[in-house]
Structure formats: structure tokens, C-alpha cells
Design an enzyme around this catalytic site. Sequence first.
Site, PDB file in Angstrom:
ATOM      1  N   LYS A   1      83.159  -9.558  34.166  1.00 30.95           N
ATOM      2  CA  LYS A   1      82.066 -10.549  34.208  1.00 30.95           C
ATOM      3  C   LYS A   1      82.158 -11.408  35.456  1.00 30.95           C
ATOM      4  CE  LYS A   1      79.486  -9.344  31.691  1.00 30.95           C
ATOM      5  NZ  LYS A   1      79.985  -8.082  31.468  1.00 30.95           N
TER       6      LYS A   1
ATOM      7  N   ASN B   1      62.930   7.658  41.742  1.00 35.53           N
ATOM      8  CA  ASN B   1      64.198   7.105  41.263  1.00 35.53           C
ATOM      9  C   ASN B   1      65.131   8.294  41.069  1.00 35.53           C
ATOM     10  OD1 ASN B   1      66.302   5.723  40.093  1.00 35.53           O
ATOM     11  ND2 ASN B   1      65.360   5.622  38.060  1.00 35.53           N
ATOM     12  N   GLY B   2      66.285   8.252  41.722  1.00 36.59           N
ATOM     13  CA  GLY B   2      67.251   9.354  41.573  1.00 36.59           C
ATOM     14  C   GLY B   2      67.842   9.709  42.926  1.00 36.59           C
TER      15      GLY B   2
ATOM     16  N   GLU C   1      81.370  -9.409  38.684  1.00 37.76           N
ATOM     17  CA  GLU C   1      80.011  -8.892  38.927  1.00 37.76           C
ATOM     18  C   GLU C   1      78.981  -9.994  39.089  1.00 37.76           C
ATOM     19  OE1 GLU C   1      78.050  -6.602  35.934  1.00 37.76           O
ATOM     20  OE2 GLU C   1      79.197  -7.507  34.337  1.00 37.76           O
TER      21      GLU C   1
ATOM     22  N   CYS D   1      66.395   2.750  40.552  1.00 33.83           N
ATOM     23  CA  CYS D   1      65.227   1.995  41.004  1.00 33.83           C
ATOM     24  C   CYS D   1      64.264   1.793  39.829  1.00 33.83           C
ATOM     25  CB  CYS D   1      64.527   2.789  42.094  1.00 33.83           C
ATOM     26  SG  CYS D   1      65.631   3.236  43.437  1.00 33.83           S
TER      27      CYS D   1
ATOM     28  N   HIS E   1     105.904  -5.696  35.435  1.00 36.02           N
ATOM     29  CA  HIS E   1     106.056  -4.403  36.132  1.00 36.02           C
ATOM     30  C   HIS E   1     105.345  -4.408  37.480  1.00 36.02           C
ATOM     31  CE1 HIS E   1     107.958  -2.892  32.544  1.00 36.02           C
ATOM     32  NE2 HIS E   1     106.986  -3.451  31.853  1.00 36.02           N
TER      33      HIS E   1
ATOM     34  N   TRP F   1      66.986   0.279  44.590  1.00 33.01           N
ATOM     35  CA  TRP F   1      68.432   0.084  44.694  1.00 33.01           C
ATOM     36  C   TRP F   1      68.893   1.171  45.654  1.00 33.01           C
ATOM     37  CZ3 TRP F   1      73.037   2.756  43.816  1.00 33.01           C
ATOM     38  CH2 TRP F   1      74.193   1.958  43.772  1.00 33.01           C
TER      39      TRP F   1
ATOM     40  N   GLU G   1      87.195  -7.373  30.157  1.00 36.48           N
ATOM     41  CA  GLU G   1      85.792  -7.794  30.145  1.00 36.48           C
ATOM     42  C   GLU G   1      85.624  -9.131  30.854  1.00 36.48           C
ATOM     43  OE1 GLU G   1      83.187  -6.332  29.735  1.00 36.48           O
ATOM     44  OE2 GLU G   1      81.697  -7.899  29.464  1.00 36.48           O
TER      45      GLU G   1
ATOM     46  N   LYS H   1      70.979  -2.789  36.654  1.00 37.92           N
ATOM     47  CA  LYS H   1      71.260  -2.863  35.216  1.00 37.92           C
ATOM     48  C   LYS H   1      71.590  -1.496  34.627  1.00 37.92           C
ATOM     49  CE  LYS H   1      71.480  -4.760  31.170  1.00 37.92           C
ATOM     50  NZ  LYS H   1      72.615  -5.648  30.848  1.00 37.92           N
TER      51      LYS H   1
ATOM     52  N   ARG I   1      66.616  -3.286  37.683  1.00 41.86           N
ATOM     53  CA  ARG I   1      67.088  -1.913  37.954  1.00 41.86           C
ATOM     54  C   ARG I   1      67.406  -1.720  39.431  1.00 41.86           C
ATOM     55  NH1 ARG I   1      65.844   1.742  34.061  1.00 41.86           N
ATOM     56  NH2 ARG I   1      65.939   3.385  35.612  1.00 41.86           N
TER      57      ARG I   1
END
Length: 607
Positions: free
Chosen positions: A484, A99-100, A487, A2, A503, A73, A480, A602, A27
Amino acid sequence: MCGIVGYVGPRNLANVILVGLERLEYRGYDSCGIAAIDGGLTIRKTAGRLQRLKEMLATSPVTGNLGVGHTRWATHGKVTDENAHPFTGCYGRMALVHNGIIENYRELRQRLSAEGHRFVSETDTETIVHLIESHHKQDLVTAVRKAAAELVGSYAIVVVSADEPDRLVAMKVGSPLVIGQGEGEHVIASDAQALVGIARRMVPMHDGDVAVVTRKSLELTDASGKRLRRQFAAIELKPKALSKGRYQHFMRKEIFEQPQVIADSIEHRFRDRRVMLDPEFLLYPDEVEKVARVVIQACGTSYHAGLVGRYYFEKFCRIPVSVEISSELRTSEFIYDGDTLMIPISQSGETADTLAALREAGARDIHSLAVLNTKRSSIDRESNSTVYIHAGPEIGVASTKAYTAEILTLLSLALYFARVRKTMPDDRFDDIVHHCRELPSQMRKALALDARIKATAERLAKAHDFLFLGRGINYPSALEGALKLKEVAYVHATGLPAGEMKHGPIALIAENVPVIGIVPRDSVYDKMISNLAESKARKGFIIAIGTEGDDSLKELADTVFTVPAAPEYLMPLLVAVPLQLFAYHSAVIRGCDVDKPRNLAKSVTVE
Ligand code: AGP
């Protein structure tokens, strides 16, 4: 993950808090709120984005010059008005933001409920404010210290009380908090971006620190109350760095900043046949020579950069490297010893899993050399050495310029090690630096693909289940590219080592399944061509990212993007650009929130 902002000073509280929360919204952004000490205590909070809080304050403003704000968040408790921060306790005299994660909140909540406390939310955070109330016999800071002694977990908290209307009390364990000092004012926030424009200097809080802040005073103590002296630092960020400027999104701005970031980094790093590292790099040459193995550890995009970094250390230094996902490493047997060098990589410097794995190394006396974008972050403070990627603030949740800057920094490190360990003759070093100096203009040419990439993203606007294929040093590029797209465009995508297709995954290929192949003219080119041909034979829709002038790709691929020719070891920096642009345009076309994708934040400061 957060965002927290606390303020005391002469300015309009709501303005300061809202601007600060805007800068921290990356965040976490599923709900938000503000608490003002205005002769009493007033709280406004809501599920939804900051815009909703602004509308609420327009019709029902708060006054005062001291208070706290929060953007959330969700960890414990759904996204509802009741679960938004700040929280007050039974008496409505104090407010807290957090936050946590409090791991023992259930037993604390049961005990407090039995003592008569009434809870209105499903969150772990609300337990904290009731716990502080239960210890609130004299002053607020003593109550915070006593409550913190009972908490298990990670928390950055800021508390205000109508009974002590001139101060904020903050405590930090695990999650970040920094304090900014201005003229007769202080700001407490989750990171330095919220301090810009108000504070002239800042001090990061360390785990266990307790801060009591008024307009003119800042007292830092440890959990026992012993005064602490902490080093202040200048705030290097400028407001311009925190704005989108002429770009529609931060992600687009940061993609287009890459050539300049890379150019500055090369200028900063390579001088007179030497690799210049940051002063925080504290390994002596004899210690560099003794490194027997390297373990790189990181999450997400930083992990992908680490996979590229592995090639550099093995190719230029002949040092064996393992690259680990932080969350896996920290629960592994961790059979590393003293002549291992750990390299944690992190843009934010606050990723909880990377920090936890770093602490495992610390417990085994393994030297840690962090590759970071954020100075004075937790990983910075807890690593033995640091080399910064100097990418500037990265606001978009999707990491772009930090990725290519991390790769270049890892290359610089490997070259430094190679020169010290004498595995790199002068002419080879000069040749590599020469090719690096060509990167900025080559990246600009790759950026010129923008319009064509947008058209391809439009053509595939309804497609799903993308496959990204790469080999060797571009297997990380495939990972990568897939991340991208996942997300920011919420599209299922898988990055694979192309050799694995036969395979199993080739079973996924059916008519028009999009396959993006990274196929520059390099040592694995022929094998990549075969993989793409196998996908083509099964009617896949083939997009090739290849080397400028390779006209043969047109026979195989439905769409071809080419980047300038460069040595194999530099290709990940160039192919990253079309991959980033493709994800960006796919997200915009699909109406996604590019800079604040759903469910993400983030900086992942919870485990
Ligand atoms: C990358 O686009 C993501 N936002 C995410 O995977 C990120 O790379 C990861 O959380 C690691 O973050 P860090 O570099 O700040 O440690």
C-alpha cells in the site's frame, strides 16, 4: 491496461466519451484521445490526463454521434501526443483504439512500411490500423477479421470509418470489452462502469468475438463470420457507486466502506448454521470431500489475501495449501493434478497473469474456483466455479475493501469446506460466526484511528525505507502494508516475516528507520515483541499495531495503534485498516495522486 469507450446514438459524442473515459481512467491515465465521425473523421488526442483533452475540446470541439475514445497506460512507446490513441492510417478515413499488446507488431510494421505505409508513432497499436487498411477492399468488418487473423497477442480494438459512418466494429482477444445496449444507442467499453447511465443491459464479448454495432443493431459473430447468440445481463451498477460522494478520494471512500461491505457479506453468507455460497459455486459435496490440496494463485493484494486464506483451509479443513504468485506459477513445472483445487483470486477478474495460470489448470482438468469481485469478467467466464466477494466497484487503484472482502470470502469458503468435510463441529462454527459478526463494529473502531494515523504520517513525511514486520497470519498483513505504502506514496517499503530479521534485514536498522510491527495479542506475540525490541535496541523508530488494552506496547514503541481484540484468524481484517490509512495519509501528505498513482493501473491486463 488502457480504457476504451465507443458510442453510437443520439447523445453528444464528446460528453459520452469523456464521462466514459473518466470512469475508466483508473485503467490507465498517461494520455488520451477521441475520434469522431462527423461527416469525415476528426481526431483530438494528447499526452497527459483527461483534463487536457477536455481543455482541447473546449477550444476545438468535435461534433457527431459516433466515435471512440481512449485513455492509455503506455506499453510500447513513450508518453507523447503522437503515441496517444486513437490512430488513423494512411488515408485518414478510419480511427482505431486498442487495449493489449501485439507481439508480432515489428514484423508487420516492416512489411507494411515496405508496402508504402507511413508510421507516425512508436506504438504496436498503429500497426493494427494500417493492417486493417491494407485489407480494406470492401467493408470494414471483413478487413478487421482479415487483419486479426495476422495478429499475435492480446487486443481489444474498436474501429470506426468515415466510409461506414453508422457503425462501430470491435474485436476482442485477451483484453476485455463489454457492449451496453440502450434505447437506440450502444456503448462499447473496457468494463461495465462506462455503460452506467446509458445502457440498460450489457453483454461481455468473448475471445474471438467480432461486433458490428449501429444505433439500433448489434451483430456478434465469431472470427469466421458465423452469427453468435450471447446472453445479455442487467447492469447492476448505479451512478452513485461510481462517485466519490463526500470523500476526497476513492481510496478513502473504499477504506471507510469496509465495515458495511463486511457486514453485508456476513449477512449474505452465514444463515442457519450454513454457509451460503453463490449459485456459480458448482462443486458437489462429494467433490469438496475429494479435494486433496488447494493451490491459491493471484497477484499483488489479492496474493496477500490468498496467503491469509491458506491459514483458513489448513486450520479449519486440514487441507494442504500452496499460495502462488500468478506470474511465477504460470511458468513453473505446474505439478498439480486432478484432485487439486485451484483458487484464482482477483478483484478485476482481468489480471492477465492470473488468467494465464488459470488456463494452465484448465489444460490439466483441474477444477478452478475463482474468488472475484467482477461478474462476467474473463476469469469469471473461464473458471469452473466462482464465489463473489460482493465488495461493490473498487475504483481506487490501491485495493482496500476488496482485500478484506477477499479474506472474508476465503474464510467463508474454508468454513463451507470444513462443514462438508465434517472437520468443524457446530459449536466451533457458531463461535466463528459470532466473532465474524463483531467485525463491522470493530473495523469502525479501527477507522477511528484516522486522525492519529494522519499525525504519524505527517511526522514521517520525509522518512523512506520502511520495514513492515508480521508473523504467522499477519505476515501477509506486513506484505500488504508495505505494498500500500509503495504504490500510493511511492515510498520504498518492505514487508517481512519478522523471524527473518536476524537472517539479514536487521542490518537495515539504523537510527530512526521506521519499523511497523503488527503485534496483536496472539500465538506469536512474544516473538514479535522480541523482534521489535531488537529493532528498538538499534534505534529504529517503532510503530506498533496491537490489541486494545495492551499497555505494555508503550514501553517498546514510539507510537502505538490498537485495534479491538479478536481471534487470531480475524486479525488481518482489523490490522488492514490502520495500514491502509497510513498509506493513504502518507500519499496525500506527499502530494501523490492517491487514486491514480504513477505508472500503475487498476487492472493489469497485459503480461
Ligand atoms: C493492489 O493495491 C494493487 N493495485 C495490485 O497489486 C492488485 O492487487 C493486483 O494487480 C491484482 O489485481 P486483481 O485483484 O484485480 O487481480
